[in-house]
Design a protein around this motif. Sequence first.
Motif, PDB file in Angstrom:
ATOM      1  N   GLN A 172      -2.337 -17.920   1.273  1.00  0.00           N
ATOM      2  CA  GLN A 172      -1.515 -17.595   0.111  1.00  0.00           C
ATOM      3  C   GLN A 172      -1.019 -16.151   0.140  1.00  0.00           C
ATOM      4  N   VAL A 173      -1.567 -15.348   1.058  1.00  0.00           N
ATOM      5  CA  VAL A 173      -1.053 -13.983   1.258  1.00  0.00           C
ATOM      6  C   VAL A 173       0.050 -14.067   2.304  1.00  0.00           C
ATOM      7  N   LEU A 174       1.291 -13.979   1.842  1.00  0.00           N
ATOM      8  CA  LEU A 174       2.427 -14.186   2.742  1.00  0.00           C
ATOM      9  C   LEU A 174       2.798 -12.935   3.527  1.00  0.00           C
ATOM     10  N   GLU A 175       2.535 -11.771   2.966  1.00  0.00           N
ATOM     11  CA  GLU A 175       3.009 -10.542   3.607  1.00  0.00           C
ATOM     12  C   GLU A 175       2.164  -9.363   3.162  1.00  0.00           C
ATOM     13  N   ALA A 176       2.038  -8.370   4.028  1.00  0.00           N
ATOM     14  CA  ALA A 176       1.358  -7.115   3.690  1.00  0.00           C
ATOM     15  C   ALA A 176       2.175  -5.978   4.283  1.00  0.00           C
ATOM     16  N   GLU A 177       2.541  -5.012   3.469  1.00  0.00           N
ATOM     17  CA  GLU A 177       3.440  -3.950   3.926  1.00  0.00           C
ATOM     18  C   GLU A 177       2.986  -2.596   3.393  1.00  0.00           C
ATOM     19  N   GLY A 178       3.107  -1.586   4.230  1.00  0.00           N
ATOM     20  CA  GLY A 178       2.823  -0.223   3.813  1.00  0.00           C
ATOM     21  C   GLY A 178       4.118   0.517   3.563  1.00  0.00           C
ATOM     22  N   TYR A 179       4.204   1.230   2.461  1.00  0.00           N
ATOM     23  CA  TYR A 179       5.437   1.921   2.092  1.00  0.00           C
ATOM     24  C   TYR A 179       5.338   3.429   2.250  1.00  0.00           C
ATOM     25  N   GLY A 180       4.167   3.921   2.651  1.00  0.00           N
ATOM     26  CA  GLY A 180       4.021   5.359   2.771  1.00  0.00           C
ATOM     27  C   GLY A 180       4.313   6.036   1.450  1.00  0.00           C
ATOM     28  N   SER A 181       5.106   7.121   1.489  1.00  0.00           N
ATOM     29  CA  SER A 181       5.447   7.856   0.262  1.00  0.00           C
ATOM     30  C   SER A 181       6.849   7.514  -0.240  1.00  0.00           C
ATOM     31  N   LYS A 182       7.390   6.388   0.215  1.00  0.00           N
ATOM     32  CA  LYS A 182       8.761   5.993  -0.133  1.00  0.00           C
ATOM     33  C   LYS A 182       8.986   5.952  -1.645  1.00  0.00           C
ATOM     34  N   PHE A 183       7.988   5.459  -2.385  1.00  0.00           N
ATOM     35  CA  PHE A 183       8.153   5.318  -3.830  1.00  0.00           C
ATOM     36  C   PHE A 183       7.351   6.367  -4.610  1.00  0.00           C
ATOM     37  N   ALA A 184       6.843   7.367  -3.910  1.00  0.00           N
ATOM     38  CA  ALA A 184       6.065   8.411  -4.588  1.00  0.00           C
ATOM     39  C   ALA A 184       6.973   9.241  -5.498  1.00  0.00           C
ATOM     40  N   ALA A 189       0.857  -1.191   0.000  1.00  0.00           N
ATOM     41  CA  ALA A 189       0.000   0.000   0.000  1.00  0.00           C
ATOM     42  C   ALA A 189       0.891   1.239   0.000  1.00  0.00           C
ATOM     43  N   TYR A 190       0.465   2.282  -0.729  1.00  0.00           N
ATOM     44  CA  TYR A 190       1.302   3.459  -0.948  1.00  0.00           C
ATOM     45  C   TYR A 190       0.494   4.746  -0.740  1.00  0.00           C
ATOM     46  N   THR A 191       1.171   5.813  -0.404  1.00  0.00           N
ATOM     47  CA  THR A 191       0.534   7.132  -0.306  1.00  0.00           C
ATOM     48  C   THR A 191       1.332   8.119  -1.152  1.00  0.00           C
ATOM     49  N   ASP A 192       0.798   9.335  -1.311  1.00  0.00           N
ATOM     50  CA  ASP A 192       1.564  10.382  -1.992  1.00  0.00           C
ATOM     51  C   ASP A 192       2.448  11.095  -0.963  1.00  0.00           C
ATOM     52  N   LYS A 193       3.138  12.135  -1.408  1.00  0.00           N
ATOM     53  CA  LYS A 193       4.110  12.808  -0.548  1.00  0.00           C
ATOM     54  C   LYS A 193       3.494  13.863   0.372  1.00  0.00           C
ATOM     55  N   ASN A 232       1.715   8.930   7.052  1.00  0.00           N
ATOM     56  CA  ASN A 232       1.473   8.231   5.795  1.00  0.00           C
ATOM     57  C   ASN A 232       1.934   6.780   5.860  1.00  0.00           C
ATOM     58  N   LEU A 233       3.086   6.567   6.474  1.00  0.00           N
ATOM     59  CA  LEU A 233       3.621   5.203   6.587  1.00  0.00           C
ATOM     60  C   LEU A 233       2.703   4.333   7.438  1.00  0.00           C
ATOM     61  N   LYS A 234       2.213   4.906   8.544  1.00  0.00           N
ATOM     62  CA  LYS A 234       1.305   4.168   9.420  1.00  0.00           C
ATOM     63  C   LYS A 234      -0.011   3.851   8.704  1.00  0.00           C
ATOM     64  N   LEU A 235      -0.560   4.839   8.002  1.00  0.00           N
ATOM     65  CA  LEU A 235      -1.823   4.639   7.298  1.00  0.00           C
ATOM     66  C   LEU A 235      -1.697   3.569   6.216  1.00  0.00           C
ATOM     67  N   SER A 236      -0.620   3.621   5.441  1.00  0.00           N
ATOM     68  CA  SER A 236      -0.444   2.631   4.375  1.00  0.00           C
ATOM     69  C   SER A 236      -0.276   1.232   4.953  1.00  0.00           C
ATOM     70  N   GLY A 237       0.406   1.119   6.102  1.00  0.00           N
ATOM     71  CA  GLY A 237       0.552  -0.188   6.744  1.00  0.00           C
ATOM     72  C   GLY A 237      -0.779  -0.741   7.212  1.00  0.00           C
ATOM     73  N   ASP A 265       0.309   8.221  -7.182  1.00  0.00           N
ATOM     74  CA  ASP A 265       1.138   7.730  -6.070  1.00  0.00           C
ATOM     75  C   ASP A 265       0.310   7.051  -4.982  1.00  0.00           C
ATOM     76  N   ARG A 266      -1.002   7.263  -5.023  1.00  0.00           N
ATOM     77  CA  ARG A 266      -1.870   6.660  -3.997  1.00  0.00           C
ATOM     78  C   ARG A 266      -2.480   5.374  -4.573  1.00  0.00           C
ATOM     79  N   LYS A 267      -2.060   4.239  -4.076  1.00  0.00           N
ATOM     80  CA  LYS A 267      -2.520   2.978  -4.648  1.00  0.00           C
ATOM     81  C   LYS A 267      -2.279   1.835  -3.680  1.00  0.00           C
ATOM     82  N   THR A 268      -2.943   0.720  -3.953  1.00  0.00           N
ATOM     83  CA  THR A 268      -2.659  -0.551  -3.300  1.00  0.00           C
ATOM     84  C   THR A 268      -2.455  -1.575  -4.390  1.00  0.00           C
ATOM     85  N   ALA A 269      -1.588  -2.533  -4.152  1.00  0.00           N
ATOM     86  CA  ALA A 269      -1.191  -3.445  -5.221  1.00  0.00           C
ATOM     87  C   ALA A 269      -0.778  -4.801  -4.643  1.00  0.00           C
TER      88      ALA A 269
END
Length: 449
Positions: free
Chosen positions: A414-426, A384-388, A395-400, A440-444
Amino acid sequence: MSTNLIDLIKGQLGPATVSQTATQLGESESGISKAISALLPAVIGGFANSNAKSELFSTVKDASTSGLLSNLLGNLSGSDTVVSKILSLIFGDGDKLAAITNAVSSYAGIKTESTNSLLNLVTGATAGTLGRYATENNLDVSSFGNLLDEQKGLLTSLLPAGFSFASLGLGNWFGTVDAEPVNVNVIPEANQTPLADVNPVTPVTERPIVTDSPITDTPKVEVNRSGSTHEIVSDNNGGGGSIWKWLLPLLLLLLLGWFFWKQCNKKVETVPVGTTDSSAVVADSTNTTPDSVVTTRETLVVTLPSGKTLQAYKGGIEDQIVTFLKSDDYKNSTEEQLKDRWFNFDNLNFEFGNAKLTPESQVQLDNLKAILAEFPDAKIKIGAYTDKKGDEAVNLKLSGERASVIKSAVSSAQVLEAEGYGSKFAKVSADATDKERESDRKTAIRFTK
């Protein structure tokens, strides 16, 4: 200001639900849309006019925790006991139910059995939405009843053009008296010729229309309701004014109903893209920025290896990942190659600023669960991602939190992991417009080995 529950309920019955229901029932999407547009005001009217508000309240509260909304299409068979109980509470005997389904089937041009299934679907969506609203807003029986009463004034505009429950004696459910039996006696003045074919005791279900006479004096109309007689003497100033008093509102109502019907029958949906705050993200396996902020979505049937089909969007996440999983590209990919291949959700959304999924997101979550079940060796990671814009720690907490919510909703090993990246890749500046930052705001998800 009264709460419009109708919009909340309609959110459960969007285009994807219509498409899937049409496929399951073997009906056209236009027929399903027409039937739902007629059944929805009937069901809400049944709730609002029920004499068993207390029992309804406890039943819908139970429905909010029973997973009713997450399995709406499972209600088509009528096997859900909560739905069956509610139908009994709001419609009473089977005769009224049969009359409603017959009228809707004729109007929508679909089978009666299909209308019965849709009645279960609409009732489930209404009960689940009411239950959730009552729980979230801490309603008691009294405030629940007041909430239902507020909806009566909204129902008339919801009825589709060319359809009425007046012949079933349900007109008073919609805040009008048009459906009440009326005995009409036209009493001519002394210098008028009596109307030959008027039966003074014949009940009719429409409001009596008094046509203007070439004679100067306007006839008196005697309306007999429940044994009492009231004499109405209309003024003859302007002649046609009395017609326009009822004709103008009727024309406006028909126009509104036509517009609603056209909206329900759209097979192509135009949706905003690029955000997970209550709007959709265009599916893109490379996470590139969309070229536009609005796109036209075309529905598509995705076929799984077992032959089971899913209703999705062409080029959407379901279309992409099923094609990918069937390909040699997936089979021959290394973990390092899979790390950089993400698939964005295109109809999974959150309420603004929090980790609460919107109702329409359930369709895509169910589709993802069905796909994983068909490919048991596939393993995924959720991101999960947020904008800057805003505080990075927030943002990091919300995306997590959002990533964790999706993992819990899919509820698969089958879902091994779920991670929030905040705006790291924005990539877009925090000073850019909201539209520009949507990408930049998306889940994938991505696949892993």
